[in-house]
Design a protein around this motif. Structure first.
Motif, short mmCIF file in Angstrom:
data_model
loop_
_atom_site.label_atom_id
_atom_site.label_comp_id
_atom_site.label_asym_id
_atom_site.label_seq_id
_atom_site.Cartn_x
_atom_site.Cartn_y
_atom_site.Cartn_z
N ILE A 133 38.35 29.98 57.11
CA ILE A 133 38.06 29.88 55.68
C ILE A 133 37.39 31.16 55.17
O ILE A 133 37.68 31.61 54.05
N HIS A 134 36.55 31.75 55.98
CA HIS A 134 35.88 32.99 55.56
C HIS A 134 36.91 34.09 55.28
O HIS A 134 36.81 34.79 54.26
N TRP A 135 37.88 34.24 56.17
CA TRP A 135 38.87 35.29 55.96
C TRP A 135 39.81 34.96 54.81
O TRP A 135 40.30 35.87 54.12
N CYS A 136 40.04 33.68 54.56
CA CYS A 136 40.81 33.30 53.37
C CYS A 136 40.05 33.70 52.10
O CYS A 136 40.64 34.23 51.14
N CYS A 137 38.74 33.44 52.09
CA CYS A 137 37.92 33.81 50.94
C CYS A 137 37.90 35.32 50.73
O CYS A 137 38.00 35.81 49.58
N LEU A 138 37.78 36.08 51.81
CA LEU A 138 37.77 37.54 51.69
C LEU A 138 39.10 38.05 51.15
O LEU A 138 39.13 38.99 50.34
N SER A 139 40.20 37.46 51.59
CA SER A 139 41.51 37.87 51.08
C SER A 139 41.58 37.68 49.57
O SER A 139 42.06 38.56 48.85
N LEU A 140 41.08 36.55 49.10
CA LEU A 140 41.09 36.30 47.65
C LEU A 140 40.17 37.27 46.91
O LEU A 140 40.49 37.73 45.81
N SER A 141 39.02 37.59 47.52
CA SER A 141 38.09 38.51 46.85
C SER A 141 38.71 39.90 46.71
O SER A 141 38.56 40.56 45.66
#
Length: 701
Positions: free
Chosen positions: A389-397
């Motif tokens: 989930i952290h890397w998904c959030c970073l991708s969106l950011s």
């Protein structure tokens, strides 16, 4: 004469006996030395080793094909020369020793010579056996048109042999595995003497060779005229038609390339970027698009890892190629479901790099194939690992920070599950990555009110409280009154010794996000209270401000535009979330102010309280300010700022915002705050500060 002859024969016998014993000892030493050479020196280097050691004893270097000449003094010739002369006949008579022994040699000397002859025969036999295994000194056989590393550069023998096999594109997975590990032990400066373009080209050829080796029979040949074939036979034929390639070779070759680029680091951009981009990246993308070709998909995982290493900052500019090759749809469908838990973050790391560095004209493809798809959205779930989930959030950011299209096309943010898990996980990231996410929230707040309203409804206020206090925020009940809520918050805050606003950049970004939820902050409302004569005056800041700060301040005579009024109406629709939000944050911000000495952070805290006063429900804010003892907070602000000897822009803005709060409270709720401000001394401090600012303004004019 007889006496002299007897003495001469005695001396000759003694000399011959000593010579024989010396020869025997020398032969034994040479035999032991040869045995040491055979045990410790690689077979390919034995000739070179012996040749170099013997050149010190010879007047001229002896070639392996030269036949030595036997002389009368051959008894004293070093036995190593005899081992070196491979073409010497073992039956050749030793004339010098025969002539010497005719002058009265005793039986011991004859036995010594016989033993020497036996040693010579054994030595020559050993040399004949070794002759077949020693490569001939033929330059045409050792000639290599291409070399990855010059022969003068020292390398372990197994690595040298592996590089030769790589040049011939005929190597195995074990050799490539050793080479991959070898790169991890090297310093980047050691690779400057390597022909890296040749190495990359050959490794790419090896991968291409293995991946294109289909093997087996075609389906047309299998089923032509075989309608009644036995199912068992059909299955065996089908299995034999599957690719028989050794995909482990691809795995190890990929690791070689990934470790090579990782070792080079920032130097990879000018040393191998062109070769990797042209020869390797398209090949790897094609393999990923094909998907699993066998039950062992280890090579696909390593290819994704290698592409991630390539696409990092200052390495290989290949993110555009990856997106254009339509890799991500195949990853989501064919590869990602079969990765282990520890490997599931690899495609997401690659996606984050593409969102951060891909050309802007490829964003539409990225959104369509990688972001706004159910496979990606389904990763925001409770059962997923936090790192996923952290890397998904970073991708969106990364995507939002660079996105220039219509924000409405980011349909992924319309999913409640996605927004909930982003809010839930934002404080679990590292400080630097938290800044990225709060910056994404700020951008969404400015660009899309519907999206940020969803964040507001689903608990972004709790995330702010947890970021400030490092304590959970689920202790408030929406049915509680304002007084009860404030009491609960203050009780919870009493367990926090102090709120540290470090690192500064993180909390600055959080404060800017809160301000972005509201319309632009007016520089001066021009509000005056007739009874107390307090008015806020405008101050002019000379320094440059942050881009986000510019958007929160407008001129004093500028009125709210229609879009800002619409935002206020929209915000007022969420009465319960607004109540929870304000009750949770106002006491927390007051305590945070006292915990920092940074004037920029203090200015932003006062600005947030001001926008609450200006734009939230009047009845709600009046009660919150009363319960939060706003007069104590304002007195602290005025007192601290009055002791500043070197006033900067942040201090001036803080004083102005504080005067605005006092003026608005007296204008809107004078019956409540008039006496409170007068009795606490806040009114006197405000009037004094107001007079000072008016005097400065008059002096400037």
């Amino acid at each position: 004469m007889d006496r002299r002859s007897s003495r001469r024969n005695s001396n000759l016998s003694t000399s011959t006996s000593s010579s024989a014993r010396g020869t025997e000892a020398l032969a034994q030493i040479n035999q032991e030395a040869s045995q040491i050479i055979d045990e410790n020196i690689p077979q390919q280097l034995r000739y070179l080793f012996r040749n170099r050691t013997e050149m010190t004893d010879q007047t001229e270097p002896m070639d392996i094909d030269d036949e030595p000449t036997v002389t009368e003094n051959s008894v004293s010739v070093n036995r190593d020369n005899t081992r070196e002369n491979d073409l010497m006949n073992v039956d050749q008579p030793i004339e010098a020793e025969t002539e010497t022994n005719t002058e009265g040699n005793d039986n011991d000397n004859v036995q010594d010579i016989a033993q020497d002859e036996e040693v010579d025969h054994e030595t020559d036999s050993e040399e004949e056996e070794e002759e077949d295994s020693i490569p001939q000194n033929d330059s045409s056989m050792n000639e290599e048109p291409e070399e990855i590393v010059n022969q003068r550069v020292f390398l372990p023998p197994e690595i040298r042999e592996t590089l030769r096999s790589v040049v011939q594109t005929n190597t195995n997975s074990d050799q490539l595995g050793r080479l991959a590990n070898f790169f991890l032990m090297l310093d980047r400066t050691a690779l400057t003497d390597w022909n890296l373009d040749l190495l990359i080209s050959k490794l790419a050829q090896i991968v291409q060779k293995v991946s294109s080796d289909e093997g087996g029979l075609s389906l047309d040949m299998m089923f032509s005229g075989q309608s009644d074939i036995d199912p068992v036979i059909l299955q065996s034929i089908f299995e034999s038609s599957l690719p028989q390639s050794d995909f482990t070779v691809i795995t190890m070759a990929t690791r070689c390339l990934g470790n090579l680029v990782s070792t080079l680091g920032d130097s990879a951009e000018h040393m191998v970027s062109k070769s990797i981009k042209e020869k390797v990246v398209p090949l790897f993308c094609d393999i990923l698009v094909k998907g699993p070709q066998s039950n062992d998909s280890e090579h696909l995982k390593d290819i994704i890892m290698a592409l991630y290493q390539f696409s990092r900052h200052n390495r290989v500019d290949c993110t555009g190629i990856i997106v254009e090759k339509h890799v991500f749809p195949h990853i989501w469908i064919s590869i990602f479901p079969f990765l282990t838990d520890n490997d599931r973050i690899l495609p997401l790391k690659l996606l984050a790099n593409c969102c951060q560095r891909a050309p802007l004209d490829s964003f539409s493809t990225l959104l369509e194939e990688a972001i706004n798809v159910p496979d990606f959205q389904s990763l925001f779930a409770d059962h997923e690992l936090p790192d996923v989930i952290h890397w998904c959030c970073l991708s969106l950011s990364f995507l939002v920070s660079r996105f220039r299209g219509e924000i409405s096309s980011l349909s992924i943010f319309l999913s409640d599950d996605v927004v909930k898990h982003i809010i839930k996980n934002v404080n679990g990231l590292g400080d630097h990555n938290q800044v990225r996410l709060w910056n994404m929230f700020t951008i969404l707040a400015y660009k899309s009110r519907p999206i940020i309203s969803k964040f507001f409804q689903l608990g972004i206020g709790n995330a702010i409280y947890e970021a400030l206090t490092r304590k959970p925020a689920g202790f408030l009940d929406a049915k509680d009154s304002v007084k009860v809520m404030i009491e609960k918050v203050q009780e919870n805050l009493s367990e926090v010794e102090a709120i540290s606003l470090q690192p500064h950049n993180l909390y600055k970004q959080i404060f800017l996000f809160i301000l972005a939820l509201f319309p632009a902050l007016p520089r001066s409302t021009g509000i005056q209270h007739k009874n107390h004569g307090v008015s806020a005056v405008s101050t002019t800041s000379t320094g440059e401000k942050d881009n986000n700060e510019k958007d929160m301040i407008v001129d004093s005579d500028e009125k709210l535009c229609e879009s800002q009024l619409d935002e206020l109406i929209e915000l007022s629709q969420f009465k319960e979330p607004v109540k929870h939000f304000a009750c949770l944050l106002v006491p927390t911000l007051i305590k945070a102010y006292r915990g920092t000495e940074n004037w920029e952070s203090r200015k932003l805290i006062v600005a947030i309280i001001l926008v609450f006063v200006l734009y939230l429900d009047k009845e709600l804010m009046c009660e919150i300010l009363q319960q939060s003892s706003i007069e104590k907070f304002l007195r602290c602000v005025f007192t601290a700022s009055s002791y500043v000897t070197k006033v900067n822009d942040h201090v001036l803005d803080l004083q102005t915002y504080s005067l605005e709060i006092v003026a608005y409270c007296l204008e809107s709720w004078g019956e409540f705050f008039g006496d409170i401000f007068d009795g606490s001394g806040v009114l006197d401090q405000a009037e004094k500060l107001n007079d000072e600012q008016l005097a400065k303004e008059t002096k400037v004019q």
